[in-house]
Design a protein around this motif. Structure first.
Motif, PDB file in Angstrom:
ATOM      1  N   THR A  63       0.855  -1.198  -0.078  1.00 55.02           N
ATOM      2  CA  THR A  63      -0.114   0.023  -0.042  1.00 55.02           C
ATOM      3  C   THR A  63       0.932   1.235  -0.083  1.00 55.02           C
ATOM      4  O   THR A  63       0.621   2.128  -0.721  1.00 55.02           O
ATOM      5  N   GLY A  66       2.515   1.571  -3.283  1.00 56.12           N
ATOM      6  CA  GLY A  66       1.689   1.782  -4.183  1.00 56.12           C
ATOM      7  C   GLY A  66       1.192   3.585  -4.326  1.00 56.12           C
ATOM      8  O   GLY A  66       1.057   4.166  -5.331  1.00 56.12           O
ATOM      9  N   HIS A  67       1.051   3.820  -3.074  1.00 54.01           N
ATOM     10  CA  HIS A  67       0.769   5.380  -2.950  1.00 54.01           C
ATOM     11  C   HIS A  67       2.076   6.150  -3.394  1.00 54.01           C
ATOM     12  O   HIS A  67       1.680   7.174  -4.293  1.00 54.01           O
ATOM     13  N   SER A  70       1.504   6.022  -7.363  1.00 56.41           N
ATOM     14  CA  SER A  70       0.556   6.574  -7.916  1.00 56.41           C
ATOM     15  C   SER A  70       0.455   8.026  -7.761  1.00 56.41           C
ATOM     16  O   SER A  70       0.119   8.687  -8.766  1.00 56.41           O
TER      17      SER A  70
END
Length: 82
Positions: A63, A66-67, A70
């Motif tokens: 997570t 991914g943060h 993105s």
């Protein structure tokens, strides 16, 4: 191992195992099996709890990465940073 309808302290209880597995399937990594179980049941509980801890850690890492990718567009961020 025998499932008991009214287990005493430290007794193996299949219903607790089922509840923990169902919570895990739903993505609840906070559930734990009792550390008081003994023998093979105790080893199952210990392994299950360790697996959930590892899955929770990996989920948080994915997570976070991914943060970073993105939202920040940063592929070079240190993955061990908190």
């Amino acid at each position: 191992m025998e499932a008991r309808t009214q287990p005493g302290p430290g007794a193996f209880d299949l219903s607790l195992l089922l509840q923990a597995l169902q919570a895990y399937r739903r993505g609840d990594f906070s559930v734990r099996l009792p550390a008081t179980w003994e023998g093979v049941a105790g080893r199952i509980a210990e392994t299950f709890n360790e697996t959930l801890e590892e899955t929770d850690r990996i989920t948080r890492d994915v997570t976070r990465v991914g943060h970073a990718v993105s939202r920040e567009g940063n592929l070079r961020r240190n993955c061990s940073a908190g």
